[in-house]
Write an enzyme that holds these catalytic residues in place. Structure first.
Site, PDB file in Angstrom:
ATOM      1  N   LYS A  27      45.961  -1.709 -79.056  1.00  0.00           N
ATOM      2  CA  LYS A  27      46.034  -0.919 -77.809  1.00  0.00           C
ATOM      3  C   LYS A  27      45.482   0.482 -78.035  1.00  0.00           C
ATOM      4  CE  LYS A  27      48.015  -4.045 -75.165  1.00  0.00           C
ATOM      5  NZ  LYS A  27      47.333  -4.587 -73.978  1.00  0.00           N
ATOM      6  N   ARG A  28      44.627   0.597 -79.030  1.00  0.00           N
ATOM      7  CA  ARG A  28      43.949   1.873 -79.327  1.00  0.00           C
ATOM      8  C   ARG A  28      44.952   3.006 -79.568  1.00  0.00           C
ATOM      9  NH1 ARG A  28      41.265  -2.271 -79.678  1.00  0.00           N
ATOM     10  NH2 ARG A  28      39.217  -2.498 -78.725  1.00  0.00           N
ATOM     11  N   ALA A  64      44.326   6.604 -77.764  1.00  0.00           N
ATOM     12  CA  ALA A  64      43.863   6.489 -76.367  1.00  0.00           C
ATOM     13  C   ALA A  64      44.795   7.182 -75.381  1.00  0.00           C
ATOM     14  CB  ALA A  64      43.724   5.009 -75.993  1.00  0.00           C
ATOM     15  N   LEU A  66      48.359   8.413 -73.402  1.00  0.00           N
ATOM     16  CA  LEU A  66      49.546   7.799 -72.808  1.00  0.00           C
ATOM     17  C   LEU A  66      49.351   6.299 -72.632  1.00  0.00           C
ATOM     18  CD1 LEU A  66      52.225   8.262 -71.086  1.00  0.00           C
ATOM     19  CD2 LEU A  66      50.705   8.417 -69.121  1.00  0.00           C
ATOM     20  N   LEU A  68      49.244   3.658 -70.509  1.00  0.00           N
ATOM     21  CA  LEU A  68      49.148   3.621 -69.046  1.00  0.00           C
ATOM     22  C   LEU A  68      49.975   2.482 -68.454  1.00  0.00           C
ATOM     23  CD1 LEU A  68      45.352   4.491 -68.747  1.00  0.00           C
ATOM     24  CD2 LEU A  68      47.259   5.929 -68.013  1.00  0.00           C
ATOM     25  N   GLY A 111      46.565  12.022 -73.787  1.00  0.00           N
ATOM     26  CA  GLY A 111      47.703  12.402 -74.616  1.00  0.00           C
ATOM     27  C   GLY A 111      47.385  12.389 -76.102  1.00  0.00           C
ATOM     28  N   GLU A 114      46.316  15.764 -76.621  1.00  0.00           N
ATOM     29  CA  GLU A 114      47.501  16.631 -76.565  1.00  0.00           C
ATOM     30  C   GLU A 114      48.260  16.588 -77.899  1.00  0.00           C
ATOM     31  OE1 GLU A 114      49.400  17.041 -72.491  1.00  0.00           O
ATOM     32  OE2 GLU A 114      48.780  14.933 -72.454  1.00  0.00           O
ATOM     33  N   GLU A 134      42.704  12.096 -67.578  1.00  0.00           N
ATOM     34  CA  GLU A 134      43.755  12.281 -66.570  1.00  0.00           C
ATOM     35  C   GLU A 134      43.145  12.648 -65.216  1.00  0.00           C
ATOM     36  OE1 GLU A 134      43.846  13.465 -69.643  1.00  0.00           O
ATOM     37  OE2 GLU A 134      45.869  13.537 -70.435  1.00  0.00           O
ATOM     38  N   ARG A 137      42.107   9.718 -63.400  1.00  0.00           N
ATOM     39  CA  ARG A 137      43.170   8.722 -63.175  1.00  0.00           C
ATOM     40  C   ARG A 137      44.170   9.216 -62.131  1.00  0.00           C
ATOM     41  NH1 ARG A 137      40.713   5.348 -66.185  1.00  0.00           N
ATOM     42  NH2 ARG A 137      40.629   5.588 -68.443  1.00  0.00           N
ATOM     43  N   GLY A 142      50.577  15.928 -69.426  1.00  0.00           N
ATOM     44  CA  GLY A 142      52.035  16.081 -69.396  1.00  0.00           C
ATOM     45  C   GLY A 142      52.628  16.241 -70.784  1.00  0.00           C
TER      46      GLY A 142
HETATM   47  C1  1HE Z   1      45.424   0.919 -73.359  1.00  0.00           C
HETATM   48  C2  1HE Z   1      45.102   2.281 -73.322  1.00  0.00           C
HETATM   49  C3  1HE Z   1      46.046   3.160 -72.752  1.00  0.00           C
HETATM   50  C4  1HE Z   1      43.463   1.235 -74.223  1.00  0.00           C
HETATM   51  N1  1HE Z   1      47.207   2.644 -72.278  1.00  0.00           N
HETATM   52  N2  1HE Z   1      46.580   0.455 -72.884  1.00  0.00           N
HETATM   53  N3  1HE Z   1      44.127   7.318 -71.510  1.00  0.00           N
HETATM   54  C5  1HE Z   1      42.998   6.850 -70.979  1.00  0.00           C
HETATM   55  O1  1HE Z   1      42.757   6.888 -69.784  1.00  0.00           O
HETATM   56  C6  1HE Z   1      42.054   6.189 -71.956  1.00  0.00           C
HETATM   57  C7  1HE Z   1      42.054   4.711 -71.698  1.00  0.00           C
HETATM   58  N4  1HE Z   1      41.372   3.977 -72.751  1.00  0.00           N
HETATM   59  C8  1HE Z   1      40.008   3.971 -72.870  1.00  0.00           C
HETATM   60  O2  1HE Z   1      39.262   4.654 -72.198  1.00  0.00           O
HETATM   61  C9  1HE Z   1      39.454   3.034 -73.908  1.00  0.00           C
HETATM   62  O3  1HE Z   1      40.439   2.029 -74.172  1.00  0.00           O
HETATM   63  C10 1HE Z   1      39.076   3.693 -75.256  1.00  0.00           C
HETATM   64  C11 1HE Z   1      37.823   4.569 -75.058  1.00  0.00           C
HETATM   65  C12 1HE Z   1      40.201   4.522 -75.821  1.00  0.00           C
HETATM   66  C13 1HE Z   1      38.764   2.592 -76.292  1.00  0.00           C
HETATM   67  O4  1HE Z   1      37.805   1.683 -75.769  1.00  0.00           O
HETATM   68  P1  1HE Z   1      37.653   0.238 -76.440  1.00  0.00           P
HETATM   69  O5  1HE Z   1      36.477  -0.412 -75.766  1.00  0.00           O
HETATM   70  O6  1HE Z   1      37.618   0.365 -77.901  1.00  0.00           O
HETATM   71  O7  1HE Z   1      38.995  -0.550 -76.109  1.00  0.00           O
HETATM   72  P2  1HE Z   1      39.473  -1.264 -74.730  1.00  0.00           P
HETATM   73  O8  1HE Z   1      38.840  -2.622 -74.653  1.00  0.00           O
HETATM   74  O9  1HE Z   1      39.266  -0.368 -73.568  1.00  0.00           O
HETATM   75  O10 1HE Z   1      41.042  -1.386 -74.932  1.00  0.00           O
HETATM   76  C14 1HE Z   1      41.610  -2.288 -75.863  1.00  0.00           C
HETATM   77  C15 1HE Z   1      43.003  -2.596 -75.389  1.00  0.00           C
HETATM   78  O11 1HE Z   1      43.785  -1.402 -75.410  1.00  0.00           O
HETATM   79  C16 1HE Z   1      43.049  -3.068 -73.935  1.00  0.00           C
HETATM   80  O12 1HE Z   1      44.148  -3.945 -73.830  1.00  0.00           O
HETATM   81  P3  1HE Z   1      43.902  -5.558 -73.814  1.00  0.00           P
HETATM   82  O13 1HE Z   1      45.287  -6.117 -73.754  1.00  0.00           O
HETATM   83  O14 1HE Z   1      43.043  -5.839 -72.622  1.00  0.00           O
HETATM   84  O15 1HE Z   1      43.195  -5.859 -75.119  1.00  0.00           O
HETATM   85  C17 1HE Z   1      43.356  -1.812 -73.169  1.00  0.00           C
HETATM   86  O16 1HE Z   1      44.001  -2.051 -71.920  1.00  0.00           O
HETATM   87  C18 1HE Z   1      44.321  -1.140 -74.127  1.00  0.00           C
HETATM   88  N5  1HE Z   1      44.384   0.304 -73.919  1.00  0.00           N
HETATM   89  N6  1HE Z   1      43.885   2.437 -73.863  1.00  0.00           N
HETATM   90  C19 1HE Z   1      47.444   1.323 -72.360  1.00  0.00           C
HETATM   91  N7  1HE Z   1      45.852   4.479 -72.704  1.00  0.00           N
HETATM   92  C20 1HE Z   1      51.825  12.830 -71.479  1.00  0.00           C
HETATM   93  S1  1HE Z   1      50.711  12.582 -70.296  1.00  0.00           S
HETATM   94  C21 1HE Z   1      49.271  12.010 -71.043  1.00  0.00           C
HETATM   95  C22 1HE Z   1      48.368  11.455 -69.980  1.00  0.00           C
HETATM   96  C23 1HE Z   1      47.304  10.576 -70.560  1.00  0.00           C
HETATM   97  O17 1HE Z   1      47.172  10.381 -71.742  1.00  0.00           O
HETATM   98  S2  1HE Z   1      46.301   9.869 -69.385  1.00  0.00           S
HETATM   99  C24 1HE Z   1      44.959   9.229 -70.312  1.00  0.00           C
HETATM  100  C25 1HE Z   1      45.223   7.823 -70.746  1.00  0.00           C
END
Ligand code: 1HE
Length: 260
Positions: A27-28, A64, A66, A68, A111, A114, A134, A137, A142
């Site tokens: 889950k990265r 990756a 929070l 999500l 995050g 962060e 964020e 999205r 946070g």
């Molecule tokens: C996740 C998450 C996640 C991956 N929560 N499951 N963060 C984001 O908006 C970033 C979201 N992630 C991405 O943009 C990409 O995953 C990456 C650039 C980090 C990596 O890409 P990649 O191609 O290597 O991996 P993938 O195919 O996108 O993801 C692999 C799996 O990880 C996949 O799950 P699967 O069950 O389909 O294999 C994804 O759903 C899962 N995954 N990132 C949950 N973040 C205190 S407030 C903080 C607010 C935030 O951090 S918001 C920003 C959240």
């Protein structure tokens, strides 16, 4: 010695260094509530034999952000408490017992950035990229990002990252101040451990002053800052260890500063 409070956060002890590894690569290394709670417990409870820590992530990416999948069901009050939980945990990283060096690679986003910003030193390898998705999205940072990230790169650059989705690659991230070190692909952990070992060799009071006093001085008016500086300067130089280190230099027994 190996210990952990959650199977997705590993802790390995190497001499006086603790290496804390996010271990949820499928889950990265997305940060679930139990992972955040575990980070808090680990950084609160490091034994006093540990003098510096390294924080890294398994797999292709540092983190990756929070998890999500956990976001969908929260109401406003729960969202507030959730953010406060992150604050408490990341406060233990920044204002805990030892300096923390983040070893970065791949995604350092949301995050994840962060969390990296709560560390004292960030080492990015060439595969690193930084983003704050964020903005796109429909949410906000946070985990203390709005407090810590502008101190690294300024509010204007952070706003740009969130408003436009701008991604900084490793070189750009280092140039603007998201990382202090840029190293070749696959070597950020080695460099971070090397730096942590240097840090661990400092006088403990100096490390304490750099972690706990310097950031407070940065928040003070110049007038108050000068006084705080004088106080901590007096305290650090009065420690027996400081006297020994200065004497060692004067007797030619300590290293000289070398050109880099
Ligand atoms: C996740 C998450 C996640 C991956 N929560 N499951 N963060 C984001 O908006 C970033 C979201 N992630 C991405 O943009 C990409 O995953 C990456 C650039 C980090 C990596 O890409 P990649 O191609 O290597 O991996 P993938 O195919 O996108 O993801 C692999 C799996 O990880 C996949 O799950 P699967 O069950 O389909 O294999 C994804 O759903 C899962 N995954 N990132 C949950 N973040 C205190 S407030 C903080 C607010 C935030 O951090 S918001 C920003 C959240």
């Amino acid at each position: 010695m190996n210990f952990s409070t959650h199977p997705e956060v590993l802790v390995e002890v190497k001499g006086s260094i603790a290496i804390v590894t996010l271990s949820r690569p499928a889950k990265r290394n997305a940060l679930s509530d139990p992972i955040i709670a575990s980070l808090r417990t680990i950084f609160e409870g490091l034994p006093n034999t540990i003098k510096a820590a390294v924080l890294t992530g398994q797999g292709e990416h540092f983190c990756a952000g929070l998890d999500l999948a956990e976001l969908t069901e929260r109401d406003a009050g729960q969202g507030l408490q959730h953010s406060r939980m992150w604050h408490a945990a990341l406060d233990r990283v920044q204002f805990g017992t030892v300096p923390v060096v983040a070893a970065l690679h791949g995604a350092v986003v949301g995050g994840g950035l962060e969390l990296a910003a709560a560390c004292h030193i960030r080492v990015a390898d060439e595969t690193t990229f930084f983003a704050l998705p964020e903005g796109s999205r429909g949410i906000f940072v946070g985990g203390g990002g709005s407090v810590r990230i502008p101190k690294l790169i300024g509010a204007a650059r952070m706003a740009d990252m969130m408003l436009t989705g701008r991604v900084h690659d490793a070189a750009s991230g280092e140039r603007i101040g998201l990382a202090q070190y840029l190293v070749s692909a696959g070597t950020s952990l080695d460099r971070a451990v090397e730096l942590a070992e240097k840090i661990a060799g400092n006088a403990p009071l100096t490390n304490y002053a750099l972690m706990h006093v310097l950031p407070r001085i940065a928040e003070q008016s110049a007038d108050h800052g000068f006084l705080t500086e004088a106080l901590i300067s007096g305290i650090t130089q009065s420690a027996p260890e400081a006297k020994e280190r200065v004497q060692a230099f004067l007797h030619g027994k300590a290293h000289k500063v070398q050109r880099s």
